[in-house]
Design a protein around this motif. Sequence first.
Motif, PDB file in Angstrom:
ATOM      1  N   UNK A   1       0.822  -1.212   0.000  1.00 38.49           N
ATOM      2  CA  UNK A   1       0.000   0.000   0.000  1.00 38.49           C
ATOM      3  C   UNK A   1       0.857   1.265   0.000  1.00 38.49           C
ATOM      4  N   UNK A   2       2.020   1.220  -0.684  1.00 37.47           N
ATOM      5  CA  UNK A   2       2.949   2.334  -0.598  1.00 37.47           C
ATOM      6  C   UNK A   2       2.373   3.617  -1.194  1.00 37.47           C
ATOM      7  N   UNK A   3       1.565   3.493  -2.244  1.00 31.99           N
ATOM      8  CA  UNK A   3       0.964   4.698  -2.831  1.00 31.99           C
ATOM      9  C   UNK A   3      -0.038   5.330  -1.870  1.00 31.99           C
ATOM     10  N   UNK A   4      -0.754   4.482  -1.153  1.00 30.00           N
ATOM     11  CA  UNK A   4      -1.688   5.010  -0.151  1.00 30.00           C
ATOM     12  C   UNK A   4      -0.932   5.696   0.990  1.00 30.00           C
ATOM     13  N   UNK A   5       0.208   5.080   1.424  1.00 26.93           N
ATOM     14  CA  UNK A   5       1.024   5.689   2.482  1.00 26.93           C
ATOM     15  C   UNK A   5       1.547   7.052   2.036  1.00 26.93           C
ATOM     16  N   UNK A   6       2.036   7.103   0.797  1.00 29.11           N
ATOM     17  CA  UNK A   6       2.580   8.358   0.289  1.00 29.11           C
ATOM     18  C   UNK A   6       1.486   9.408   0.136  1.00 29.11           C
ATOM     19  N   UNK A   7       0.312   8.976  -0.310  1.00 31.23           N
ATOM     20  CA  UNK A   7      -0.809   9.899  -0.455  1.00 31.23           C
ATOM     21  C   UNK A   7      -1.197  10.508   0.891  1.00 31.23           C
ATOM     22  N   UNK A   8      -1.287   9.662   1.914  1.00 32.18           N
ATOM     23  CA  UNK A   8      -1.644  10.161   3.239  1.00 32.18           C
ATOM     24  C   UNK A   8      -0.586  11.114   3.785  1.00 32.18           C
ATOM     25  N   UNK A   9       0.678  10.828   3.464  1.00 34.19           N
ATOM     26  CA  UNK A   9       1.747  11.699   3.948  1.00 34.19           C
ATOM     27  C   UNK A   9       1.715  13.044   3.246  1.00 34.19           C
ATOM     28  N   UNK A  10       1.311  13.059   1.987  1.00 34.84           N
ATOM     29  CA  UNK A  10       1.163  14.329   1.277  1.00 34.84           C
ATOM     30  C   UNK A  10      -0.044  15.109   1.805  1.00 34.84           C
ATOM     31  N   UNK A  11      -1.103  14.395   2.150  1.00 35.88           N
ATOM     32  CA  UNK A  11      -2.304  15.076   2.658  1.00 35.88           C
ATOM     33  C   UNK A  11      -2.082  15.629   4.061  1.00 35.88           C
ATOM     34  N   UNK A  12      -1.435  14.818   4.915  1.00 44.27           N
ATOM     35  CA  UNK A  12      -1.204  15.222   6.299  1.00 44.27           C
ATOM     36  C   UNK A  12       0.240  14.918   6.669  1.00 44.27           C
ATOM     37  N   UNK A  13       1.178  15.793   6.289  1.00 45.89           N
ATOM     38  CA  UNK A  13       2.592  15.552   6.596  1.00 45.89           C
ATOM     39  C   UNK A  13       2.821  15.459   8.106  1.00 45.89           C
ATOM     40  N   UNK A  14       3.587  14.466   8.512  1.00 43.72           N
ATOM     41  CA  UNK A  14       3.873  14.268   9.932  1.00 43.72           C
ATOM     42  C   UNK A  14       5.348  13.929  10.112  1.00 43.72           C
ATOM     43  N   UNK A  15       5.893  14.287  11.267  1.00 40.12           N
ATOM     44  CA  UNK A  15       7.248  13.902  11.619  1.00 40.12           C
ATOM     45  C   UNK A  15       7.262  12.414  11.941  1.00 40.12           C
ATOM     46  N   UNK A  16       8.285  11.725  11.480  1.00 34.28           N
ATOM     47  CA  UNK A  16       8.322  10.269  11.595  1.00 34.28           C
ATOM     48  C   UNK A  16       9.081   9.782  12.821  1.00 34.28           C
TER      49      UNK A  16
END
Length: 236
Positions: free
Chosen positions: A129-144
């Motif tokens: 689900x890497x595209x979904x992970x990347x999409x969510x990170x673009x929508x709501x950027x968070x510190x990892x």
Amino acid sequence: MGDDTQNDSELAEETELGSEMAGHSAEMSSILGDAYRGELDRETTWRSRLDQTTTWGVTVVAAILTFAFSSADNPHYIILVGILAVSLFLLIEARRYRDYDVYRSRVRLFQQNLLADALDPSEGLEHEDWRSKLSQDYRRPTLKVSTWEATANRLRRIYLPLLIVLLVAWLFRITAFAPNESLLTTASIAVVPGPLVIAVIALYYIAMIAIVLWPRSREAKGEFREGDPQEWKESN
């Protein structure tokens, strides 16, 4: 009412545009390629900022040690000032590392799931689900990574060796320049007794070592595989 209708219409068009691009492999490949280059550029920029902080720390350490040992009349506590300065650089770099890791994690998603799979599809995707992970990170950027993990990382890689150099230099400075006096006497600073100074420094270094050695699950992505490279090749 008319403005709401217009906004809904524009939103629908933008959503439809994104869906159309996602359905065309050529357009999507171009978009992902541009996105990867953009994230790689941001990662490189933040990497250079980390290097700048490290350069400041090394420069300050060199300047302070040169001054401290240039004359016996110079106070030994200037080296302790250097420890405080390096600690400040550590906090700055830990904060920058958290920002840097945001872009590094995105780059690693591209590398693990897009580039690696394109080069050798037999291995499969690292994250389905890497595209979904990347999409969510673009929508709501968070510190990892947490502040503690970032601090431990920079301590282990750069700052603990610098702090150890300063500690050894300070111990040498208060003993070699006053061979006829006890360590507890030469370590004093104005009205602050030597035992208290030594105790504070000892507690500080114990805390730094504890931060490095404290067990924690790693959240940072993209760390190099540990161990002997030859053993890793043989196991694969």
